[in-house]
Design an enzyme around this catalytic site. Structure first.
Site, PDB file in Angstrom:
ATOM      1  N   CYS A   1      32.902  47.779  16.518  1.00  0.00           N
ATOM      2  CA  CYS A   1      33.248  48.131  15.497  1.00  0.00           C
ATOM      3  C   CYS A   1      32.514  49.332  14.588  1.00  0.00           C
ATOM      4  O   CYS A   1      33.013  50.396  14.178  1.00  0.00           O
ATOM      5  CB  CYS A   1      33.561  46.998  14.483  1.00  0.00           C
ATOM      6  SG  CYS A   1      34.476  47.249  12.784  1.00  0.00           S
TER       7      CYS A   1
ATOM      8  N   CYS B   1      29.511  47.717   4.647  1.00  0.00           N
ATOM      9  CA  CYS B   1      30.993  47.649   4.840  1.00  0.00           C
ATOM     10  C   CYS B   1      31.621  46.295   4.015  1.00  0.00           C
ATOM     11  O   CYS B   1      30.593  45.624   4.019  1.00  0.00           O
ATOM     12  CB  CYS B   1      31.658  47.485   6.182  1.00  0.00           C
ATOM     13  SG  CYS B   1      31.685  49.207   6.882  1.00  0.00           S
TER      14      CYS B   1
ATOM     15  N   CYS C   1      30.844  43.020   5.859  1.00  0.00           N
ATOM     16  CA  CYS C   1      29.325  42.793   6.672  1.00  0.00           C
ATOM     17  C   CYS C   1      28.609  42.873   5.514  1.00  0.00           C
ATOM     18  O   CYS C   1      27.076  43.027   5.960  1.00  0.00           O
ATOM     19  CB  CYS C   1      29.362  43.930   7.718  1.00  0.00           C
ATOM     20  SG  CYS C   1      30.588  43.820   8.947  1.00  0.00           S
TER      21      CYS C   1
ATOM     22  N   CYS D   1      23.176  48.713  12.491  1.00  0.00           N
ATOM     23  CA  CYS D   1      24.829  49.230  12.814  1.00  0.00           C
ATOM     24  C   CYS D   1      24.744  50.386  13.834  1.00  0.00           C
ATOM     25  O   CYS D   1      25.617  50.531  14.508  1.00  0.00           O
ATOM     26  CB  CYS D   1      25.481  49.782  11.747  1.00  0.00           C
ATOM     27  SG  CYS D   1      24.532  51.623  10.931  1.00  0.00           S
TER      28      CYS D   1
END
Ligand code: SF4
Length: 257
Positions: free
Chosen positions: A121, A203, A206, A231
């Site tokens: 993602c 995000c 998260c 990330c």
């Protein structure tokens, strides 16, 4: 209490750290004229860098990744920067068809199912648009600090990323108190979530608020082990685990991961 009230503190050496950060930004601009960008997450550290860039009229573009999963409070900073500094923020988005394909295959909550899916993602929503953001640029700037986490404890002031670009981290030696003292002193706009105990904001799915005494990045991917919690934007490829699914994602493999 606001984040400024909790964290802002003038500590010995601040003026020198500020002068050094500005000097690094000026030298970076001179060395990469017209080809340098600040990749901002719109977090507190990045807002300090943006303020320095704007206040000193440095020729550094400001750009952010709109992952499609950001909080409304984070997105609100884009027009705030324009209103405050007269600067347009470049907004880079993931490829819609790739996102649709990923969500169709794995669902909206895929990031909670495995580290591999979470990283996929991030690759789709962050790494691929970052590769386009940096495509014609020779240098980029982040707001990373050594104090933020164990994984960032050795962040250098400048480094060469996996694509050969120079990556500058001018606030590497700043403390949380420094960041918030600067924000207070120069009345820098900041994300309203910082006042709700979100010291590190990514995000929406998260990121969570943290409790007093927790690591500042404890609210990021909190369900994962410490070692996995980046990330990919700031991890060298040699240190990154690559899943087979990641290999299916179409993006420049030279992207600084
Ligand atoms: S932080 Fe979460 S929602 Fe954002 S790109 Fe990574 S896994 Fe996806």
């Amino acid at each position: 209490m606001s984040a400024v009230e909790i964290h802002a503190r003038l500590t010995p050496g601040f003026d020198q750290r500020l002068a050094d950060a500005l000097d690094r930004l000026k030298r970076a601009t001179a060395a990469h004229a017209g080809r340098i960008v600040q990749a901002t997450s719109l977090g507190a550290e990045d807002m300090v860098v943006t303020d320095l860039v704007a206040r000193h009229r440095l020729g550094i573009a400001i750009a952010t990744l709109q992952t499609g999963k950001l909080h409304a409070e984070t997105l609100a900073l884009i027009p705030s920067i324009r209103a405050r500094y007269g600067i347009d923020v470049e907004v880079w988005e993931p490829r819609a068809e790739t996102v649709v394909q990923f969500v169709r295959s794995h669902g909206e909550r895929a990031m909670y199912e495995s580290v591999a899916l979470r990283k996929n993602c991030c690759a789709i929503r962050k790494l691929e648009p970052l590769s386009r953001m940096l495509n014609d640029r020779s240098a980029w700037i982040t707001g990373m600090r050594r104090e933020q986490s164990a994984q960032r404890s050795d962040v250098p002031f400048d480094e060469v990323d996996d694509a050969g670009r120079t990556k500058f981290n001018p606030l590497a030696d700043w403390s949380q108190a420094d960041v918030w003292h600067y924000i207070q002193a120069f009345e820098v706009p900041y994300n309203a979530l910082h006042d709700r105990f979100f010291p590190s904001i990514g995000c929406e799915p998260c990121t969570r608020a943290i409790a007093l005494g927790e690591d500042v990045r404890a609210g990021r991917w909190w369900w994962e082990s410490e070692g996995a919690k980046e990330c990919g934007l700031h991890v060298h490829a040699s240190a990154e685990t690559t899943s087979s699914t990641l290999a299916d994602i179409r993006f420049n493999p030279k992207v600084p991961a």
